[in-house]
Design a protein around this motif. Structure first.
Motif, PDB file in Angstrom:
ATOM      1  N   ASP A  95       3.720 -44.261  -2.365  1.00 19.75           N
ATOM      2  CA  ASP A  95       4.482 -43.328  -2.047  1.00 19.75           C
ATOM      3  C   ASP A  95       3.935 -42.945  -0.367  1.00 19.75           C
ATOM      4  N   PRO A  96       5.200 -42.603   0.165  1.00 15.37           N
ATOM      5  CA  PRO A  96       4.876 -42.220   0.875  1.00 15.37           C
ATOM      6  C   PRO A  96       4.710 -40.473   1.532  1.00 15.37           C
ATOM      7  N   ARG A  97       4.858 -40.091   0.532  1.00 15.32           N
ATOM      8  CA  ARG A  97       4.610 -38.702   0.530  1.00 15.32           C
ATOM      9  C   ARG A  97       3.112 -37.737   0.458  1.00 15.32           C
ATOM     10  N   VAL A  98       2.147 -38.826   0.381  1.00 18.29           N
ATOM     11  CA  VAL A  98       0.878 -38.979  -0.709  1.00 18.29           C
ATOM     12  C   VAL A  98      -0.312 -39.639   1.122  1.00 18.29           C
ATOM     13  N   ALA A  99      -1.219 -39.167   1.142  1.00 20.19           N
ATOM     14  CA  ALA A  99      -1.641 -39.143   2.788  1.00 20.19           C
ATOM     15  C   ALA A  99      -3.679 -39.800   1.615  1.00 20.19           C
ATOM     16  N   GLU A 100      -4.000 -39.441   0.657  1.00 19.95           N
ATOM     17  CA  GLU A 100      -5.464 -39.862   0.349  1.00 19.95           C
ATOM     18  C   GLU A 100      -4.773 -39.822  -1.051  1.00 19.95           C
ATOM     19  N   VAL A 101      -5.284 -41.050  -1.945  1.00 19.55           N
ATOM     20  CA  VAL A 101      -5.409 -41.045  -3.339  1.00 19.55           C
ATOM     21  C   VAL A 101      -7.068 -40.909  -4.052  1.00 19.55           C
ATOM     22  N   ILE A 102      -7.383 -40.287  -4.912  1.00 19.15           N
ATOM     23  CA  ILE A 102      -8.530 -39.857  -5.046  1.00 19.15           C
ATOM     24  C   ILE A 102      -8.832 -41.005  -6.310  1.00 19.15           C
ATOM     25  N   ASP A 103      -9.489 -41.386  -6.880  1.00 20.32           N
ATOM     26  CA  ASP A 103      -9.186 -42.530  -8.147  1.00 20.32           C
ATOM     27  C   ASP A 103     -10.985 -42.067  -8.327  1.00 20.32           C
ATOM     28  N   ILE A 104     -10.548 -40.784  -9.385  1.00 15.16           N
ATOM     29  CA  ILE A 104     -12.115 -40.608  -9.886  1.00 15.16           C
ATOM     30  C   ILE A 104     -12.774 -41.101 -11.211  1.00 15.16           C
ATOM     31  N   GLY A 105     -11.387 -42.313 -11.693  1.00 14.97           N
ATOM     32  CA  GLY A 105     -12.226 -42.682 -13.418  1.00 14.97           C
ATOM     33  C   GLY A 105     -11.294 -42.110 -14.005  1.00 14.97           C
ATOM     34  N   VAL A 106     -11.579 -43.019 -15.334  1.00 14.83           N
ATOM     35  CA  VAL A 106     -12.688 -44.199 -15.744  1.00 14.83           C
ATOM     36  C   VAL A 106     -12.188 -45.228 -14.801  1.00 14.83           C
ATOM     37  N   HIS A 107     -12.988 -45.814 -15.142  1.00  9.05           N
ATOM     38  CA  HIS A 107     -13.067 -47.321 -14.442  1.00  9.05           C
ATOM     39  C   HIS A 107     -13.666 -48.190 -16.037  1.00  9.05           C
ATOM     40  N   GLU A 108     -13.193 -49.605 -14.825  1.00 13.67           N
ATOM     41  CA  GLU A 108     -12.816 -50.392 -15.733  1.00 13.67           C
ATOM     42  C   GLU A 108     -14.295 -51.127 -16.295  1.00 13.67           C
TER      43      GLU A 108
END
Ligand SMILES: O=C(CO)[C@H](O)COP(=O)(O)O
Length: 163
Positions: A36-49
């Protein structure tokens, strides 16, 4: 996040999190936000595989809300089975307004009326395409504190500050 009146919103830093019950939607939403061009940063805090059961919804909901409250992110989108546990957890962090919203109108009002920084979704409640669409719509709205809604949200903020 930049908000110039009339201009599209850009530069969002978005925290994304889920428990095991929301993992599939969280992954799809992370992918969408990364494109998404409106998003500068995505912070994925989990959970993770591999560690799906290591953290439950309160751990993730609290951690995401703390990031927003600390100014490390502008907004958070959280997914669990219903969205309810994530919203309850995130709302325990001072300064945070979190809600479950599963329809376009509620998503719109969660920003325009309530200035919610946190959107919680339920993977067991709505379809994936609707969830993805709601997140997309959600990023299109910005709260305007100069509207009558601003004074109402200020009552909540003032109460928090008085506690
Ligand atoms: O939906 C949830 C919390 O609101 C969570 O994904 C499942 O919680 P549980 O029913 O307590 O396992």
């Amino acid at each position: 996040m930049q908000h110039l009146k009339g201009a599209p919103l850009v530069g969002f830093r978005v925290v994304v999190g889920s428990d095991d019950a929301g993992y599939q939607y969280k992954q799809a939403i992370v992918e969408d936000l990364n494109q998404d061009p409106r998003v500068a940063e995505v912070i994925d805090i989990g959970v993770h595989e591999g560690t799906l059961h290591e953290h439950s919804y309160p751990h993730i909901g609290l951690a995401a809300a703390q990031k927003v409250a600390a100014g490390e992110a502008d907004r958070a989108v959280l997914v669990c089975g219903t969205g309810i546990g994530m919203a309850i957890s995130a709302n325990k962090v001072p300064g945070i307004r979190a809600t479950v919203a599963h329809d376009s109108y509620s998503v719109e009002r969660s920003i325009l009326s309530n200035d919610c920084q946190v959107l919680a979704l339920g993977q067991r409640v709505i379809g994936l395409h609707l969830a993805r669409r709601l997140v997309k719509e959600w990023l299109g709205y910005a709260f305007d504190a100069s509207t009558p809604s601003g004074a109402k949200v200020a009552v909540i903020t003032d109460f928090e500050h008085s506690c």
